[in-house]
Design a protein around this motif. Structure first.
Motif, short mmCIF file in Angstrom:
data_model
loop_
_atom_site.label_atom_id
_atom_site.label_comp_id
_atom_site.label_asym_id
_atom_site.label_seq_id
_atom_site.Cartn_x
_atom_site.Cartn_y
_atom_site.Cartn_z
N LEU A 145 0.85 -1.19 0.00
CA LEU A 145 0.00 0.00 0.00
C LEU A 145 0.89 1.25 0.00
O LEU A 145 1.72 1.42 0.89
N ILE A 146 0.71 2.12 -1.01
CA ILE A 146 1.57 3.29 -1.18
C ILE A 146 0.72 4.55 -1.21
O ILE A 146 -0.15 4.70 -2.08
N ASP A 147 0.96 5.44 -0.26
CA ASP A 147 0.23 6.71 -0.22
C ASP A 147 0.97 7.67 0.70
O ASP A 147 1.57 7.24 1.69
N ASP A 148 0.96 8.97 0.36
CA ASP A 148 1.66 9.94 1.20
C ASP A 148 0.77 10.51 2.30
O ASP A 148 1.21 11.36 3.08
N ASP A 149 -0.47 10.04 2.37
CA ASP A 149 -1.40 10.48 3.43
C ASP A 149 -1.39 9.44 4.55
O ASP A 149 -1.93 8.34 4.40
N PRO A 150 -0.77 9.76 5.69
CA PRO A 150 -0.66 8.78 6.79
C PRO A 150 -2.01 8.33 7.33
O PRO A 150 -2.15 7.19 7.77
N ASN A 151 -3.00 9.22 7.29
CA ASN A 151 -4.33 8.85 7.78
C ASN A 151 -4.98 7.80 6.89
O ASN A 151 -5.58 6.84 7.36
N LEU A 152 -4.85 7.99 5.56
CA LEU A 152 -5.41 7.02 4.64
C LEU A 152 -4.68 5.68 4.77
O LEU A 152 -5.30 4.62 4.76
N ILE A 153 -3.35 5.76 4.88
CA ILE A 153 -2.56 4.53 5.06
C ILE A 153 -3.07 3.75 6.28
O ILE A 153 -3.29 2.53 6.21
N LEU A 154 -3.27 4.46 7.39
CA LEU A 154 -3.71 3.81 8.62
C LEU A 154 -5.08 3.17 8.46
O LEU A 154 -5.29 2.01 8.84
N LEU A 155 -6.02 3.92 7.88
CA LEU A 155 -7.38 3.42 7.73
C LEU A 155 -7.45 2.22 6.79
O LEU A 155 -8.05 1.19 7.11
N VAL A 156 -6.82 2.35 5.62
CA VAL A 156 -6.87 1.26 4.63
C VAL A 156 -6.11 0.04 5.12
O VAL A 156 -6.56 -1.09 4.96
N LYS A 157 -4.96 0.27 5.74
CA LYS A 157 -4.16 -0.84 6.28
C LYS A 157 -4.96 -1.62 7.32
O LYS A 157 -5.02 -2.86 7.28
N ASP A 158 -5.58 -0.90 8.24
CA ASP A 158 -6.37 -1.56 9.29
C ASP A 158 -7.52 -2.36 8.68
O ASP A 158 -7.79 -3.48 9.10
#
Length: 215
Positions: free
Chosen positions: A14-27
């Motif tokens: 998963l690659i994205d520069d938005d840490p919030n999106l990374i956290l939500l999608v990863k979870d």
């Protein structure tokens, strides 16, 4: 629980520069049973790919240092990673944006904001399709004898790039757009490769590239 166990072996990058999106999608993806590795831009993602071999890549388009387009082009040019399904996530939802994303090498293009369930459905669909292609390629390899070419055939770096795109089923026009040259130039490269290898058509050229691990 049973559903999660089936997916334990599937790793997603998963690659994205938005840490919030990374956290939500990863979870969300981990909750659905996937292993998720993350990177904040394309350059860092290439470093991850040097160590990991994910089953699928989910990638933002607009990122610092290296955007999604450049990253996916690098992925597609590397025979080691060219087969990996790629899903683009982007805030740009115009028709031309979707076309550009798919032309650059993405398999799926989703627009932000998106429903998590739709993302999971697209991931599952892409993984199933990739699995079918792998099995199909294996069946074809068993059914057909390997393509024979002279052992001393040498391709130029440009020809190697072109034959990788041919193996992906891309038309000469699409390859020309990718390499920013004329369609006639690509036709000339294909013709030269057919002459060097003694093969008869693009289909045989694609099979030879796949069997020789060039694509």
């Amino acid at each position: 629980m049973k559903e999660n166990a089936v997916k334990d072996s599937k790793q997603l990058l998963l690659i994205d520069d938005d840490p919030n999106l990374i956290l939500l999608v990863k979870d969300y993806l981990e909750f659905r049973g996937y292993e998720v590795v993350t990177a904040e831009n394309g350059r860092k993602a290439l470093s991850v790919l040097a160590e990991e071999m994910p089953d699928m890549i989910i990638c933002d388009v607009m990122m610092p240092e290296m955007d999604g387009y450049t990253f996916v082009e690098q992925v597609r040019l590397d025979p080691r990673t060219s087969w990996i399904p790629v899903l683009f996530l982007s805030a740009k939802g115009q028709s031309q944006d979707r076309v550009k994303g798919l032309t650059k090498g993405a398999d799926v293009y989703m627009v932000k904001p998106f429903e998590p369930e739709e993302l999971v459905a697209q991931v599952e669909s892409s993984l199933k399709q990739a699995n079918r292609l792998i099995h199909h390629s294996g069946t074809e390899a068993e059914a057909k004898p390997k393509i024979q070419v002279p052992f001393d055939v040498e391709l130029t770096p440009t020809e190697q790039k072109v034959v990788q795109f041919v193996a992906r089923g891309m038309a000469n026009r699409e390859i020309a757009e990718q390499l920013n040259v004329s369609q006639r130039t690509i036709e000339s490269h294909v013709s030269n490769m057919l002459g060097k290898t003694g093969l008869h058509n693009r289909t045989e050229l694609a099979r030879w590239a796949i069997e020789s691990s060039m694509a």
